[in-house]
Scaffold this motif. Structure first.
Motif, mmCIF file in Angstrom:
data_model
loop_
_atom_site.group_PDB
_atom_site.id
_atom_site.type_symbol
_atom_site.label_atom_id
_atom_site.label_comp_id
_atom_site.label_asym_id
_atom_site.label_seq_id
_atom_site.Cartn_x
_atom_site.Cartn_y
_atom_site.Cartn_z
ATOM 1 N N ILE A 24 37.310 24.740 37.494
ATOM 2 C CA ILE A 24 37.098 25.412 38.778
ATOM 3 C C ILE A 24 38.015 26.606 38.974
ATOM 4 C CG2 ILE A 24 36.216 23.329 39.885
ATOM 5 C CD1 ILE A 24 38.992 22.994 41.206
ATOM 6 N N GLY A 25 38.884 26.897 37.996
ATOM 7 C CA GLY A 25 39.845 27.985 38.142
ATOM 8 C C GLY A 25 39.243 29.339 38.468
ATOM 9 N N PRO A 26 38.194 29.787 37.769
ATOM 10 C CA PRO A 26 37.606 31.081 38.099
ATOM 11 C C PRO A 26 37.029 31.113 39.513
ATOM 12 C CG PRO A 26 36.965 30.416 35.893
ATOM 13 C CD PRO A 26 37.642 29.226 36.510
ATOM 14 N N GLU A 27 36.407 30.014 39.940
ATOM 15 C CA GLU A 27 35.860 29.952 41.296
ATOM 16 C C GLU A 27 36.974 30.029 42.330
ATOM 17 O OE1 GLU A 27 33.687 26.762 44.288
ATOM 18 O OE2 GLU A 27 33.602 26.422 42.126
ATOM 19 N N LEU A 28 38.067 29.297 42.097
ATOM 20 C CA LEU A 28 39.190 29.337 43.035
ATOM 21 C C LEU A 28 39.774 30.746 43.131
ATOM 22 C CD1 LEU A 28 41.055 26.035 42.111
ATOM 23 C CD2 LEU A 28 39.721 26.469 44.179
ATOM 24 N N ALA A 29 39.942 31.401 41.987
ATOM 25 C CA ALA A 29 40.485 32.756 41.993
ATOM 26 C C ALA A 29 39.580 33.702 42.776
ATOM 27 C CB ALA A 29 40.681 33.252 40.567
ATOM 28 N N ALA A 30 38.282 33.587 42.571
ATOM 29 C CA ALA A 30 37.336 34.455 43.279
ATOM 30 C C ALA A 30 37.370 34.190 44.783
ATOM 31 C CB ALA A 30 35.929 34.239 42.735
#
Length: 356
Positions: free
Chosen positions: A13-19
């Motif tokens: 989920i890291g990319p989603e959290l960053a976005a």
């Protein structure tokens, strides 16, 4: 105030959290340097259903003062099309390591005031770098630190420190020593005081059931832990224990008796903290010239790609990083430090260094 935010494992989920953080004006307070692949951030934004457009910079741009506002440092190191969502992989691990190394080098140089990252997957990182053990060892290797830091979990007003971390449970009893516990207590007091908590009250968890029950269930509590507590008290620390671990968090969180709980091993504290506030807890890596923060939860492979990741813990991590950086400001990066950091980051992402 700038925070270097490394995008974590591409399969989680890291990319989603960053976005989501980039798109959230409140979470994005203060300038971010988001680090990773622009395609990965775009994929995270697609999953989250948000706009995460940032000015894009390259490694060479770090040699000069950056413009105000948040930016994306595009390392071009992870095409999401080549990473299977929801599982460990060499590609995701390599990109995570490169993103984290870049953030750390910016922190060391003074380009960033704090470092943050969305969740990593240790198995992926070990696939890419077999020598990888944990974040602290990696921080030491990348920054050349002469003093090793420690991990703390922070949930609302209660902290969790631990004497041992990423080791097998079978080795805990032989690893904890009176001196190791004392040094952990001293560092906890130092870090919490630096965070603005004067004279923190620390409850020390026992290792054995019922704190050993007078030796019926083990002797470590009386012979190893108790002497460390007495030594810490002799140096002026407010320490209580050893307290049976099945009640120490009740006394801290419900009773307000302690500002921190020191546990002997990883899950002794992590289970309690995550049960109480899974979507709020923060992991702080302290003991370095700049704070390093991340949400205390993991990569959540089971919900990756569903667009339902909660940013609460990531928001709290950034807030704690800003708070600590403001309490201990550092001089801005010199031109030489910027240039050195840019060269070091370029070396980290070079193909010949991928497995180091």
């Amino acid at each position: 105030m700038r925070i270097a935010l490394a995008i974590g494992d591409a399969a989680g989920i890291g990319p989603e959290l960053a976005a989501r953080i980039v798109a959230d004006a409140d979470a994005n307070a203060g300038d971010l340097i988001v680090i990773g692949d622009r395609r990965l951030l775009a994929e995270g934004a697609r999953i989250a259903g948000v706009a995460a457009d940032l000015p894009v910079i390259g490694v060479d741009d770090l040699s000069r003062p950056l413009p105000s506002g948040s930016v994306l440092l595009d390392l071009g190191n992870c095409d999401p099309a080549g990473v299977a969502r929801g599982g460990s992989s060499d590609a995701a691990g390599r990109a995570s390591l490169q993103n984290f190394a870049a953030a750390l080098l910016m922190g060391k140089a003074g380009i960033a005031d704090a470092v943050a990252f969305t969740p990593f997957n240790k198995h992926s990182m070990r696939l890419a770098r077999p020598s990888y053990v944990d974040e602290i060892g990696f921080v030491n290797a990348v920054t050349g630190a002469t003093r090793s830091g420690r991990e703390f979990n922070v949930l609302d007003e209660v902290w969790n420190a631990r004497v041992t971390s990423h080791i097998p449970l079978s080795k805990v009893a032989e690893t904890i020593t009176t001196d190791r516990i004392l040094q952990s207590l001293l560092l906890t007091d130092e870090v919490m005081t630096a965070a603005g908590i004067a004279d923190p009250r620390i409850g020390v968890a026992a290792l054995n059931p019922h704190a050993g029950d007078g030796g019926n269930f083990g002797h470590e509590d009386d012979e190893v832990i108790a002497p460390a507590i007495e030594a810490a008290r002799a140096q002026g620390l407010k320490v209580t224990g050893p307290v049976p671990s099945d009640t120490v968090f009740v006394r801290a969180i419900k009773g307000g008796e302690f500002d921190a709980v020191m546990t002997m091993y990883h899950d002794q504290g992590q289970i309690a903290m995550k049960l109480i506030g899974f979507d709020r807890g923060v992991t702080l890596i302290a003991g370095y010239p700049f704070p390093i923060v991340t949400p205390a939860h993991g990569t959540a492979f089971d919900i990756a790609g569903q667009g339902i990741a909660d940013t609460g813990a990531t928001f709290n991590a950034l807030a704690l990083g800003r708070k600590l950086a403001r309490l201990h400001p550092r001089p801005p990066a010199t031109g030489e430090a910027r240039a050195d950091a840019a060269r070091a980051i370029a070396a980290q992402v070079a193909p010949e260094h991928a497995g180091e």
